[in-house]
Design a protein around this motif. Structure first.
Motif, PDB file in Angstrom:
ATOM      1  N   ALA A 435     -13.146   4.175 -15.735  1.00  0.00           N
ATOM      2  CA  ALA A 435     -11.871   4.289 -15.133  1.00  0.00           C
ATOM      3  C   ALA A 435     -11.441   5.543 -14.631  1.00  0.00           C
ATOM      4  CB  ALA A 435     -10.630   3.722 -14.943  1.00  0.00           C
ATOM      5  N   ASN A 448      -5.690   4.005 -15.570  1.00  0.00           N
ATOM      6  CA  ASN A 448      -6.429   3.401 -14.480  1.00  0.00           C
ATOM      7  C   ASN A 448      -5.322   3.936 -12.598  1.00  0.00           C
ATOM      8  OD1 ASN A 448      -8.173   3.042 -11.834  1.00  0.00           O
ATOM      9  ND2 ASN A 448      -8.131   1.047 -13.720  1.00  0.00           N
ATOM     10  N   ARG A 449      -6.675   4.029 -11.706  1.00  0.00           N
ATOM     11  CA  ARG A 449      -5.680   5.306 -11.139  1.00  0.00           C
ATOM     12  C   ARG A 449      -5.498   3.757  -9.508  1.00  0.00           C
ATOM     13  NH1 ARG A 449      -9.000  10.416 -10.287  1.00  0.00           N
ATOM     14  NH2 ARG A 449      -8.780   9.384  -7.489  1.00  0.00           N
ATOM     15  N   GLU A 450      -6.491   3.072 -10.397  1.00  0.00           N
ATOM     16  CA  GLU A 450      -6.274   2.194  -9.471  1.00  0.00           C
ATOM     17  C   GLU A 450      -5.529   0.628  -9.785  1.00  0.00           C
ATOM     18  OE1 GLU A 450      -8.061   1.639  -6.448  1.00  0.00           O
ATOM     19  OE2 GLU A 450      -8.806   3.899  -7.010  1.00  0.00           O
ATOM     20  N   ARG A 451      -4.739   1.180 -10.927  1.00  0.00           N
ATOM     21  CA  ARG A 451      -3.473   0.576 -10.844  1.00  0.00           C
ATOM     22  C   ARG A 451      -2.426   0.488 -11.278  1.00  0.00           C
ATOM     23  NH1 ARG A 451      -5.281  -4.463 -13.399  1.00  0.00           N
ATOM     24  NH2 ARG A 451      -7.657  -5.401 -13.853  1.00  0.00           N
ATOM     25  N   THR A 484     -19.215   9.992  -8.090  1.00  0.00           N
ATOM     26  CA  THR A 484     -18.510  10.397  -7.795  1.00  0.00           C
ATOM     27  C   THR A 484     -18.480  11.445  -7.547  1.00  0.00           C
ATOM     28  OG1 THR A 484     -17.311   9.028  -9.997  1.00  0.00           O
ATOM     29  CG2 THR A 484     -16.405  10.847  -9.031  1.00  0.00           C
ATOM     30  N   LYS A 574      -0.450   8.930  -6.167  1.00  0.00           N
ATOM     31  CA  LYS A 574      -0.682   7.920  -5.614  1.00  0.00           C
ATOM     32  C   LYS A 574      -0.493   7.078  -5.797  1.00  0.00           C
ATOM     33  CE  LYS A 574      -4.801   7.291  -5.481  1.00  0.00           C
ATOM     34  NZ  LYS A 574      -6.604   6.584  -5.569  1.00  0.00           N
ATOM     35  N   GLU A 576       1.315   2.809  -6.496  1.00  0.00           N
ATOM     36  CA  GLU A 576       0.393   1.928  -7.052  1.00  0.00           C
ATOM     37  C   GLU A 576       0.055   1.042  -6.097  1.00  0.00           C
ATOM     38  OE1 GLU A 576       2.160  -1.332  -9.918  1.00  0.00           O
ATOM     39  OE2 GLU A 576       3.308   0.327  -8.946  1.00  0.00           O
ATOM     40  N   ILE A 577      -1.434   0.314  -7.001  1.00  0.00           N
ATOM     41  CA  ILE A 577      -1.804  -0.556  -6.126  1.00  0.00           C
ATOM     42  C   ILE A 577      -2.338  -1.805  -7.285  1.00  0.00           C
ATOM     43  CG2 ILE A 577      -4.546  -1.094  -5.686  1.00  0.00           C
ATOM     44  CD1 ILE A 577      -4.567   1.796  -4.336  1.00  0.00           C
ATOM     45  N   SER A 579      -3.695  -4.515  -8.361  1.00  0.00           N
ATOM     46  CA  SER A 579      -5.103  -5.325  -8.812  1.00  0.00           C
ATOM     47  C   SER A 579      -5.275  -5.444 -10.015  1.00  0.00           C
ATOM     48  CB  SER A 579      -6.410  -4.557  -8.038  1.00  0.00           C
ATOM     49  OG  SER A 579      -6.187  -3.368  -8.639  1.00  0.00           O
TER      50      SER A 579
END
Length: 579
Positions: A435, A448-451, A484, A574, A576-577, A579
């Motif tokens: 992550a 986690n940047r995606e969460r 990455t 960022k 929030e996403i 998922s």
């Protein structure tokens, strides 16, 4: 056996007082009442004469009482092990013409030796390789195989096929020849046990809670008594297949016949029997011990179950392990110490000395009914459904083991299941979760940047690896990092977050060094953060920090964030996403 093991094996003697002695004696009689019908039934399942099941209820529980780690575990023959014994002895008989009565004690002796060696080497951890999905698939398939093996006795048919499909075809081809008397007695046995364990037990528990609970588990004994009475006093014995003559008296201890050909043939199944038996004993013992704040120790169980199987081999019996129903009965009957097992063995001895003429009258259909009802314990449909919802990979292991056992046989199917389970584990290790993380605003937590909505530094990428770095996954990490930086040309620094890394093996270390050189060639710097003490100790042995320079090993992610923030002026957030 070490001095500590001897001391631990005897530590329960200090709890023996007159009051506990009386409770253990009563519990032993209750256990024996279940051991006698189960022992004969499971011996029939193993393709052996009924007395061998009774022999397996003598010395093994006595030895376990002294050397095992559970106060309540009732050791003796069980359904799954009996099926495995039937498979092994049948194979040996087909290839070399060896009588199962001769091969079974040898198999028990070999299993005992394997368990003892594992115990002396403290290899109890090997049971971890027999995963729950493998056991679920194996137990479910075993239940079907056991059920099919009992259809001839339950219906009064003659079935020669050994493969499941062949057995089913033969049964359907002989439906017109089914003995209604035999089938009726089988069904009656099942109904009688269910009646005693259900409505009658509930009614008795209302009047006498403790006695009702015990009587509810004694259905098999009542069924055996009913079957013997039916055969002796109704004139139906000529129309029913009976157990037949059982040798009176106790078995004479003797060394089992062990030849090199047998050892080679039986070693694989002996090892699997050892693993399955140990798993069953430990799981049952731990389930009961947890209620009393006690502990069941796998390495000591290796000693107790190992010696029990050696005793089985020396007394003309076959492999044994802890049985769930008998153990629960021992607990409910008030057993306080393992002496209950000794009293149970004594009671079975009296049966062999004085009651074998009565047992000879027992119809085989009664034992078939007992076995058919017992296999319900092997079926755990809810666990299979739950595994399917939770993890499809584990569900696939259940299916592969299930069909492997049915199509390839018990030994090969179980090995296939274990190998697939280990293969799935290695695949998961080789594909660790990675992550990209950032700092939660106003805190020192990194997520986690995606969460989550997090703060990141321009030109800096924090990468968290959620797995120890070892040879199966080290290249995966390298490729992930390089991918990455290819997708993000502004990255100048990589921070590997090592909070989930418990070990870095030599292959992974070489890969980290290679990755560091590759990043330096691109003008980038690699850092580590939150490295655990034992891992850092290993890295210091090879002077990894100096090789990493100018990269650093930061104590925390926050330390790395603060230090690198000085070199990168702009901080971004960022959204929030979910998922």
């Amino acid at each position: 056996m070490t001095r500590d093991q001897i001391r631990l094996a005897a530590d329960w003697w200090q709890d023996v007082v007159p009051s506990t002695l009386a409770r253990d004696a009563i519990a032993g009689l209750v256990i024996a009442a279940l051991l006698v019908p189960q022992g004969m039934a499971y011996a029939m399942l193993a393709g052996l004469p009924p007395e061998m099941g009774l022999y397996a209820s003598l010395l093994p529980p006595a030895l376990y009482a002294v050397f095992g780690s559970s106060r309540y575990l009732a050791v003796g023959p069980v359904a799954v092990i009996s099926l495995m014994v039937a498979t092994a002895t049948a194979t040996l008989g087909q290839r070399h013409g060896i009588d199962p009565m001769v091969a079974a004690p040898a198999l028990a002796f070999m299993s005992g030796l394997i368990l003892l060696i594992m115990g002396l080497l403290r290899l109890g951890f090997l049971t971890h390789f027999l995963s729950r999905p493998v056991l679920l698939g194996f137990m479910t398939a075993a239940a079907i195989l056991i059920g099919l093996s009992q259809l001839p006795h339950a219906l009064g048919l003659s079935v020669d096929a050994r493969a499941p499909l062949g057995q089913i075809q033969e049964v359907f081809g002989q439906l017109g020849a089914v003995s209604m008397l035999t089938a009726g007695l089988t069904v009656g046995t099942i109904l009688l046990i269910l009646l005693i364990g259900g409505p009658l037990a509930r009614r008795l528990r209302q009047l006498w809670p403790h006695a009702g609970s015990i009587v509810g588990r004694m259905g098999a004994l009542f069924a055996v008594t009913f079957g013997i009475g039916l055969a002796m006093f109704t004139g139906l014995s000529d129309h029913l297949s009976q157990i037949g003559e059982i040798p009176r008296g106790l078995p004479r201890p003797e060394w089992p016949a062990l030849e090199i050909v047998w050892i080679l043939e039986l070693s694989g199944m002996a090892f699997l029997i050892s693993l399955v038996g140990l798993m069953e004993s430990v799981s049952i013992g731990r389930g009961l011990a947890a209620r009393d704040n006690e502990d069941v120790q796998p390495n000591r169980e290796l000693l107790g179950i190992g010696l029990s199987n050696l005793g089985a081999g020396l007394s003309g019996a076959y492999p044994v392990t802890g049985g769930l129903s008998r153990t629960v009965v021992a607990k409910d009957a008030g057993a306080v110490t393992p002496l209950a097992g000794l009293f149970a063995a004594l009671a079975v001895s009296l049966v062999l000395l004085f009651a074998t003429p009565l047992l000879a009258e027992l119809p085989r259909a009664v034992l078939a009914g007992i076995i058919l009802l017992a296999i319900v314990q092997l079926l755990d449909v809810h666990a299979v459904q739950e595994t399917w919802r939770y993890n499809r990979g584990d569900a696939a292991v259940i299916g592969i083991t299930f069909f492997g056992v049915l199509s390839l046989g018990v030994e090969v199917g179980l090995i296939v299941g274990i190998m697939v389970s280990i293969g799935l584990l290695l695949w998961r290790i080789s594909q660790p979760h990675v992550a990209m993380v950032g700092r939660v605003p106003g805190s020192e937590h990194f997520r986690n940047r995606e969460r989550h909505a997090v703060e990141t530094l321009t030109g800096v990428c924090f990468i968290r690896v959620d797995e120890s770095l070892q040879f199966p996954n080290s290249r995966f990490l390298r490729d992930t990092v390089l991918e990455t930086i290819r997708d993000n040309s502004d990255i100048q620094s990589i921070v590997l977050v090592c909070s989930a890394i418990n070990d870095i093996d030599s292959t992974a270390l070489a890969t980290l060094e290679e990755l560091d050189l590759s990043l330096k060639a691109r003008g980038m710097v690699m850092h580590l953060s939150e490295v655990k003490g034992p891992v850092l100790d290993q890295l210091l042995k090879v002077d990894f920090p100096s090789k990493l320079s100018p990269g650093r090993i930061f104590f925390t992610n926050q330390d790395a964030f603060s230090a690198l923030q000085e070199n990168h002026s702009r901080c971004r957030s960022k959204k929030e996403i979910k998922s």
